[in-house]
Design a protein around this motif. Structure first.
Motif, short mmCIF file in Angstrom:
data_model
loop_
_atom_site.label_atom_id
_atom_site.label_comp_id
_atom_site.label_asym_id
_atom_site.label_seq_id
_atom_site.Cartn_x
_atom_site.Cartn_y
_atom_site.Cartn_z
N ILE A 164 0.77 -1.32 0.05
CA ILE A 164 0.06 -0.22 -0.01
C ILE A 164 0.72 1.00 -0.12
CG2 ILE A 164 -1.53 1.34 1.50
CD1 ILE A 164 -2.89 -1.20 2.21
N ILE A 165 0.50 2.45 -1.20
CA ILE A 165 1.18 3.37 -0.92
C ILE A 165 0.05 4.36 -0.72
CG2 ILE A 165 2.06 5.17 -2.52
CD1 ILE A 165 3.91 2.85 -2.19
N SER A 166 0.20 5.15 0.52
CA SER A 166 -0.84 5.89 1.13
C SER A 166 -0.35 7.29 1.11
CB SER A 166 -1.33 5.54 2.58
OG SER A 166 -2.16 6.02 2.83
N PRO A 167 -0.33 8.01 -0.03
CA PRO A 167 0.26 9.57 -0.07
C PRO A 167 -0.42 10.28 0.38
CG PRO A 167 -0.60 8.72 -2.18
CD PRO A 167 -1.08 7.78 -1.28
N PRO A 184 -0.62 -7.49 21.66
CA PRO A 184 0.54 -7.11 20.88
C PRO A 184 0.39 -6.92 19.59
CG PRO A 184 1.45 -8.95 22.18
CD PRO A 184 -0.15 -8.62 22.54
N GLU A 185 -0.16 -7.75 18.73
CA GLU A 185 -0.22 -7.82 17.47
C GLU A 185 -1.24 -7.02 16.67
OE1 GLU A 185 -0.36 -10.72 19.91
OE2 GLU A 185 -1.27 -12.02 18.23
N PHE A 186 -1.90 -6.19 17.74
CA PHE A 186 -2.81 -5.39 17.44
C PHE A 186 -2.36 -3.69 17.66
CE2 PHE A 186 -5.14 -9.17 16.97
CZ PHE A 186 -6.03 -8.96 15.78
N ARG A 187 -0.91 -3.62 18.24
CA ARG A 187 -0.43 -2.54 18.15
C ARG A 187 -0.24 -1.81 16.87
NH1 ARG A 187 3.10 -2.07 22.95
NH2 ARG A 187 1.66 -2.79 24.76
N PRO A 188 -0.20 -0.60 16.61
CA PRO A 188 -0.12 0.15 15.46
C PRO A 188 1.01 -0.16 14.57
CG PRO A 188 -0.54 1.72 17.33
CD PRO A 188 -0.42 0.57 17.89
N ARG A 189 2.33 -0.44 15.15
CA ARG A 189 3.20 -0.97 14.16
C ARG A 189 3.21 -2.15 13.61
NH1 ARG A 189 8.84 2.16 16.55
NH2 ARG A 189 7.73 4.31 16.54
N ALA A 190 2.56 -2.97 14.52
CA ALA A 190 2.44 -4.23 14.13
C ALA A 190 1.46 -4.52 13.01
CB ALA A 190 2.08 -5.26 15.34
N LEU A 191 0.33 -3.85 13.13
CA LEU A 191 -0.61 -3.53 12.15
C LEU A 191 -0.04 -2.94 10.77
CD1 LEU A 191 -3.91 -2.64 14.31
CD2 LEU A 191 -3.41 -4.83 13.24
N PHE A 192 0.61 -1.94 10.70
CA PHE A 192 1.39 -1.54 9.71
C PHE A 192 2.03 -2.45 8.79
CE2 PHE A 192 4.27 1.27 7.34
CZ PHE A 192 3.79 2.38 7.17
N GLU A 193 2.87 -3.25 9.70
CA GLU A 193 3.36 -4.33 8.96
C GLU A 193 2.36 -5.41 8.44
OE1 GLU A 193 6.74 -4.44 8.81
OE2 GLU A 193 7.50 -3.64 10.58
N ARG A 194 1.28 -5.66 9.18
CA ARG A 194 0.46 -6.63 8.47
C ARG A 194 -0.46 -6.16 7.51
NH1 ARG A 194 -4.80 -8.67 10.42
NH2 ARG A 194 -4.73 -8.01 12.62
N PHE A 195 -0.59 -4.71 7.44
CA PHE A 195 -1.27 -4.04 6.42
C PHE A 195 -0.55 -3.99 5.19
CE2 PHE A 195 -3.97 -1.49 9.46
CZ PHE A 195 -4.81 -2.41 9.86
N ASN A 196 0.67 -4.16 5.14
CA ASN A 196 1.82 -4.26 4.08
C ASN A 196 1.75 -2.95 3.61
OD1 ASN A 196 3.28 -5.18 2.12
ND2 ASN A 196 1.96 -5.91 0.60
N ILE A 197 1.61 -1.91 4.47
CA ILE A 197 1.88 -0.54 4.00
C ILE A 197 3.24 -0.24 3.82
CG2 ILE A 197 1.62 1.90 4.56
CD1 ILE A 197 -0.65 0.95 6.62
N GLU A 198 3.66 0.40 2.44
CA GLU A 198 5.14 0.67 2.40
C GLU A 198 5.33 2.10 2.81
OE1 GLU A 198 6.42 -0.58 -1.55
OE2 GLU A 198 7.45 1.13 -1.91
N VAL A 199 4.41 3.03 2.50
CA VAL A 199 4.59 4.39 2.72
C VAL A 199 3.18 4.86 3.33
CG1 VAL A 199 5.47 6.59 2.19
CG2 VAL A 199 6.75 4.79 1.49
N LEU A 200 3.34 5.74 4.27
CA LEU A 200 2.25 6.37 4.70
C LEU A 200 2.35 7.85 4.99
CD1 LEU A 200 -0.87 6.11 6.05
CD2 LEU A 200 0.22 6.05 8.34
N ALA A 201 1.81 8.68 4.37
CA ALA A 201 1.86 9.99 4.38
C ALA A 201 0.78 10.66 5.40
CB ALA A 201 1.76 10.75 3.11
N GLY A 204 12.18 9.12 2.61
CA GLY A 204 12.52 8.09 1.89
C GLY A 204 11.70 6.81 2.90
N GLY A 205 11.29 7.53 4.16
CA GLY A 205 11.07 6.53 5.10
C GLY A 205 9.65 5.93 5.10
N ARG A 206 9.04 5.29 5.96
CA ARG A 206 7.70 4.56 5.82
C ARG A 206 6.74 5.48 6.50
NH1 ARG A 206 8.69 -1.19 9.10
NH2 ARG A 206 7.22 -1.61 7.62
N VAL A 207 6.88 6.48 7.35
CA VAL A 207 6.16 7.45 7.66
C VAL A 207 6.32 8.78 7.42
CG1 VAL A 207 4.32 8.17 9.48
CG2 VAL A 207 5.15 6.02 9.55
#
Lengths: 476, 476, 476
Positions: free
Chosen positions: A33-36, A149-166, A190-193
Motif C-alpha cells: 500500500i502506498i498511502s500518499p 500486542p499484534e494489534f499495536r499500530p506498528r504491528a498492524l502497519f506491517e501486517r497491512f503491508n503499507i510501504e509508505v504512509l503520509a 524515503g521513510g515509511r511514515v
C-alpha cells in the motif's frame, strides 16, 4: 465463527467479467500500500501504544458514521463526540457501540458499511455479523484483540503491508512525532511514515486565529511574518523542514479551485488587510487563490507535489459546528468550477514538467467536462482519486468510466485513502483495487483492451503510479 | 389475445441478478400502494363516475404524450388539448387516438411507453400491441372496459391495492370533494383519500391573480389578508382545515430551492409591495423563499410534512402557454442549487427532529454533490423520489446508485407517482419496485449486502418508509 | 498476421444481451455511412492524391493524440506539429511514429486507441499490434499500403461505403474544391461530397481578423459589408452559393449557447462597434447570440439545417496556442447552459416546423436536465450526437441512457463523426452503431422493447434519421 473471505466482493456478477476481475485483482491484491495522502495521527505510530476501546477507535472519530446517525436524529453527543464547551457527552464505550449497532441498517449500501465490516473481519478477525443483537459480542471480541500486542499500530502497519504512509501536518506543527518516527527508523526522507505540508491554517484568513497563526509561524521560523516577504520566507523555511521530515507533497484545502496571479504589491496589500483584520471574504478568497500560485512557484523550486482539494463548504451544519466544532460531519460539497478557476495557474505553469499538481473533486459532475480534458491536456496536471463523499464503489467506477476516455489511466494519480481511521486503510485500498479490476475486466470482456495490458495497468494503478506521481521513495 | 405477464420487466438480464431481483420483487410486488403525493382529481373518486373515452382519459390530459408529439410537429390541438381562447380543437376521441397511435414509435425507450402499455394490459386487460394498424382495436377494447362497473374509479382503487392516495389542493379549494369522500368513508384523517396543502397560488406573487387569490383567502378564512399577519393567520387556518381533511403534508413548487429568513418587517414590506402590484421578480423570489421558513415554522407547530419541488421553469414554451395554458408540457427544468439555497432553512431548523422536509429534484446532477450529503447530514431532510422528467427506470436506478452511498436508503422517502393519470398509478409504483429490486439484487450479487437485509430493505422502500416519513395513517 | 475481426467489440459481455446486440448490429453494420458533419479537407477527395506518410496522415494532425502526449510531457513539436513562428519541428515521419508508439499505453481505454487500432487493422489490413517494439513494422506496413491505388481517397470513400460526406467551409472559401468535385460527378446538390456553411470567422468579432474577413466577404459577394444590412445580404448570398455546392446545413461554433433577439438598430450598433474595433467581449457575445436568430430566419427562408456547437473554450492552453496556433488540442469544455440561453430563439421559432436546429454539447451534465426536455418539447430542436471529448463508447451509451427516456430516439439526429481524419470515419460510425446495438439489446433483454422495434430503430439511428434530419439527398 471465522470470517468468510468474500473473495468476489464488488466484482461484476456477470461470469466472464467476474473471472477476469478475479484474475486482474489477484495481481493487485498483494501490492504494498502506498498511502500518499491521509490524516492518520502520526502519534499513533510514534508511540505505538495500544488502541483505545472499540467505540473510541471506530465510532467516535468517524464523521461518516456520526453524521449518518445525526441524519436520523441521534445527536453526536450520544455517540461520544466531544463538545466545544465541554458539555458532557456519552463516555461509555459499550453504550456508544450499542447505539451505533442499533442503527446499523442505516449503512446498507454505503462504503462505511463495507469499511467497517471488513475492518471487523479482516483486521480483527471477528466474523460475527454486526446487529443490534450481536453488538456486545462484536464489541468484546474487538476489545480483546486490541489488548494483544499484534494489534499495536506498528504491528498492524506491517501486517497491512503499507510501504509508505503520509500524514498531514500544519506548518505550525513541530514535527516532533515525525522526529520520533525517524529516530526509530520509521520516518524521514524515503521513510515509511512521512509528513505532508498543509498550510491552510496560515493561508486562509477565514480560518480561526489566522493572524495569530501567522505570528506563530514567524516565531517558529525566525522570519518577520508581519511582512508578506517574511511570510513567504517563513513558508519556504517550513517546507524545507517538512522535506527533511520526508514530505514529498503539499496539500491545499480551499472552498473553490480559484487561482490568481497577483502582483507582489496586490498580494502584500491583501496580506496586510488580513493582519489588520480588515480583509473581507473576497480578500480572503483572492489571497488563497494567489497563494496557490506562490506555492506552485515554491514547488518548482523544492519539488513538493501540490495537492488541491477544493469544493467543501466547511461547517455548513452550523449547529453541529457550534456544538462540536470542526471535522465532525458538518461539511457539504458545493459545485466546483475548474476550467476558469485554474486558468491563471495553468497559464503560468501548466506546461511546466517540473510542476506536478494533483487535483481532487467533490463534484463528479465535472469529470468529463473539465477534469479529464484538463488532465489530458496539461503536463502539470493529474487527477486525484474520488474524494470523501465520492470515495465509494459506485463513484470509483464512474470515475474510471468518465475520465479514462479523455485522460487515460496515466493522468490519474492512484488511490488515496484520505483517512484518519488507521485500521480502515487496507479495506479502502482494497475497494479501489477491486473496482479498478472490475472496470478493466469490462474493457477486456468488451474486447477494448487485451488482458496483458489490463494486467500491467492494474499494477500501475495500485502501486507504480501513485508511487511515481507522488515521488514516494524519492529524496527531493 | 391475453396480455403476457412480462414478469422480468426491467430486471437486469444477467441471470444471477435476475434471479435475485425476482426474489426481492416478489416481496414488494403485493405491498399496498402508498401514494403520498400526486395530482389525481379527487372528484374522480368522490363521484365514482365512469371514465370518459380512452382518448380523453389517456391522451388528452397526459402532457408527457402531447409534448412528445409536439416535438415532432403534431400540434396539441390535433390531440384535443383545449385552447385558452376556446379556439376549436379535435374532439373526436377515435381521431385523437389514431393520431397518437400513428406516432407510437416516438415513445420507444420512454417511461410513457411502459406506463401506457402496462395500463393497457394490466389495467384494461388489452393484450393487443398498439400500432397504427391496431389503433381502433385497442381503442374499442378499452372503451368497452370503461363502460363496465369494475372499471369505475373506486373499484379500480380497490383493485390497484392502494392503501392511501394523497391529492393536492390549493388553500382556496373548499375541500368539498374530500368532504364527500369522508362522508362515504373514503376520506378524512387516516382515510384512504387525503389532501395535501399546496399554497403556491397564494404564495407566489408571479402566479396569475395572486393578489385576488390572497383576497379570496381572506374571505374564506375571515382573516384580514390585507396584512401580513392576517395572511399568515389565514394560512394557518387553512392548514387546520386541510389536516381535518386528512392532509399529512404540504407541497411547495418553486422555481428555485431558495430559502430566506427575513424579519417580519421585511416580509411585511414584500407582501405589501406584492398587494400594491409593485413587487418585481426579485421581490417575488424573496417572498417565496421567506415563506418556506414560515411554512417550516407552521410545520413544527402542526406536524405537516413539507415537500419542496424546485427547479421547473414554468411555461418555457411560450407559444404553448399562450395557446393552451399551464401544465400542458411546456415546462423545462433548470439547474438547481440546494446547498446555499437551503442554508437559511437548515440553519434555523435542519437539526430539529420535529420538522420533516422532503426535497425533490429535476436536476440529477446534484445527487452526489448536494442532495445525498445534505440528506445524510441533517435530521430534518429526506430525499424525494426522482421527479417528473426523472421518474424513469434509468434515473430511478441512477438515483439509488448515486445517493445510497452517502445518504443510505433510510434518508429517502420512497416512491411518489406525482401523477394525475389515475390508471397509471400501479405501473408507476411497479416500475420503482422493479428498479429497486434490481439495484438491491446487484448489491447482493456483488456481496455488498446479505439477501436477508436486501429483503427487509425492499419492503421498507415500497411500503414502510413512505408510510412513516409522510406520516400516513397518523393523525396529526 | 491478419487482423482478427473483433466481432463482439464493445458489446455487453452478458450473453443474452451480447446475442441481441450481434443481431441488431448486423442490421446496421452495412448501412451506408451518412456523414453530415465533419472536417475532412475536400481537397483530399478533389485531388484524390495519395496520402502522405503514416505519421503525417495519422499522428501530426490528430489533436486527440498530440494533447495526450503533451499531458505526459512530450512537446507537440517533437511530434511534428507546426509552429506559428516557423520554429523547426520534427519532420521525420518514422521518428514521430516511434515517439507515438513509445507512449501507446497512454491510450488504453480511450476512443483514440480504438479508432487508431481499427484504422490500422480494418483500413490498412495491418494486424500486428502496435507497441514500442513493433512501431517500425506497423509504420512500414501502412506506408506500403498508402502507395497502392486502392488506398487513394476516392477508392477508400467507396470502400468505406460512404453515401454522403459533408465538409465544412467558411463563407470566405471559394468552394473551388467542391466545384472540382462536382465537375467529377462527386459533388453538388444531392452529391456524394457536400459542403456546410460555417460562418464563425465572419460572425465572431473575437476571431482573429474578423473585420478583415467581413471586408473580404463584401469583396466576394459585391455587397456593402460596411453596413449591417449589406453584411446580412452578403451572408444570404454565400448561403445560396453553399446550397449550390450541395450544402444542406450551417454550423455555428460558439463559446456559449446564448441567443438574443435584438432589434436591427441594436444589432447595427454592435456591428459598427465591431468594425470600428471598439466592441468589447460582451458586445461580441451579444452579436454572436443575435446572429443565431438571424441565421434561424435565413434557415426558415432557404432551408439549411442549423447546427449549434457551443461550450468550447478555445485556446485554453495559452502556451500551446502561442506556439502552435488553433485546433491543436488546447481547447477545453466549459459548463453550458441551454435553457435560458436558447429561450429567445425558441420563443421566436421553436415551434416552427420549417426550422430545424441540431444542438450539440460538450457538457453531458445537461442531458436529462435541459437537452432531453428541450428536444422532447420543441418541434424545431434535435439533439446532435455526443461531440468531441464526448464522442466515446461510454458517453455514447450514457447519452442513450439519459436522453431517450424524455426525448425518445427520434429527436436525436444520428451520429456525426466530426473528424478531419478521413481514414477514421468508418470506425467512428461503427463504434456508434455498436453502442446503439448494445443499448437497444439491453432494452430488449429487459423486456422494455420488442426485438422487432429495436431492429427498426437501429437502422433508423444508423441511416434513416441522419439522412432525414440533415436533409441529405434533398435539394433545398
Amino acid at each position: 465463527m471465522s470470517p468468510t473471505p468474500r473473495s468476489d466482493l464488488l466484482f461484476p456478477a456477470e461470469p466472464t467479467q467476474r473471472a477476469l476481475a478475479r484474475e486482474l485483482y489477484a495481481l493487485a491484491k498483494d501490492q504494498p500500500i502506498i498511502s500518499p495522502h491521509g490524516h492518520v495521527d502520526p502519534l499513533i505510530l510514534a508511540d505505538d501504544a495500544p488502541f483505545p476501546d472499540p467505540a473510541r477507535l471506530i465510532i467516535v472519530p468517524d464523521h461518516y458514521v456520526t453524521r449518518m446517525l445525526l441524519s436520523q436524529g441521534v445527536p453526536p453527543a450520544d455517540l461520544g463526540v466531544p463538545t466545544v464547551d465541554g458539555r458532557p457527552v456519552e463516555t461509555d464505550g459499550r453504550t456508544i457501540w450499542r447505539r451505533f449497532a442499533a442503527h446499523w441498517h442505516l449503512f446498507r449500501g454505503t462504503p462505511s458499511r463495507l469499511w467497517l465490516e471488513r475492518t471487523f473481519t479482516e483486521v480483527f478477525g471477528v466474523g460475527t455479523a454486526l446487529s443490534p443483537e450481536t453488538a456486545d459480542e462484536v464489541y468484546d471480541a474487538i476489545a480483546a484483540r486490541l489488548a494483544e500486542p499484534e494489534f499495536r499500530p506498528r504491528a498492524l502497519f506491517e501486517r497491512f503491508n503499507i510501504e509508505v504512509l503520509a500524514t498531514t501536518e500544519s506548518p505550525l506543527d513541530d514535527l516532533g512525532r515525525h522526529a520520533k518516527l525517524a529516530a526509530d527508523g520509521w520516518g524521514g526522507p524515503g521513510g515509511r511514515v512521512i509528513t505532508t505540508f498543509r498550510p491552510d491554517n496560515v493561508v486562509d484568513m477565514e480560518f480561526e486565529g489566522w493572524a495569530d497563526n501567522v505570528a506563530r509561524l514567524g516565531e517558529i521560523t525566525g522570519a518577520d511574518t508581519g511582512t508578506y516577504r517574511g511570510y513567504l520566507a517563513a513558508l519556504r523555511d517550513r517546507r524545507q523542514a517538512f522535506i527533511a521530515a520526508g514530505a514529498t507533497s503539499s496539500d491545499h484545502g480551499h472552498p473553490t479551485a480559484l487561482t490568481l496571479a497577483l502582483s507582489e504589491a496586490e498580494a502584500t496589500a491583501l496580506f496586510e488587510r488580513g493582519l489588520r483584520g480588515t480583509a473581507d471574504a473576497a480578500d480572503a478568497e483572492a489571497f488563497r487563490a494567489h497563494m496557490l500560485l506562490e506555492f506552485a512557484r515554491m514547488s518548482i523550486e523544492d519539488g513538493l507535489v501540490m495537492q488541491l482539494h477544493p469544493g467543501s463548504v466547511r461547517n455548513h451544519n452550523r449547529w453541529l459546528y457550534e456544538t462540536h466544532g470542526r471535522d465532525v460531519g458538518g461539511d457539504i460539497p458545493q459545485a466546483t468550477e475548474y476550467l476558469h478557476a485554474l486558468t491563471p495557474l495553468l497559464d503560468a505553469y501548466g506546461n511546466d514538467p517540473r510542476l506536478r499538481v494533483v487535483v481532487y473533486t467533490l463534484d463528479e459532475y465535472t469529470f468529463t467536462r473539465e477534469l479529464a480534458p484538463l488532465a489530458g491536456g496539461y503536463a502539470a496536471l493529474y487527477l486525484g482519486a474520488p474524494w470523501w463523499f465520492l470515495d465509494s464503489p459506485e463513484v470509483l467506477r464512474r470515475f474510471r468510466e468518465s475520465v479514462t476516455e479523455t485522460a487515460g489511466f496515466y493522468n490519474t494519480a492512484g488511490f488515496v485513502d484520505d483517512t484518519r481511521a488507521f485500521c480502515s486503510i487496507p479495506v479502502r485500498h482494497d475497494v479501489a483495487r477491486r473496482i479498478d479490476a472490475g472496470f478493466l475486466a469490462r474493457l477486456v470482456a468488451e474486447d477494448r483492451l487485451p488482458l496483458s495490458e489490463a494486467a500491467e495497468t492494474i499494477v500501475d494503478l495500485a502501486y507504480r503510479l501513485p508511487k511515481k506521481i507522488f515521488k514516494i521513495g524519492e529524496r527531493l
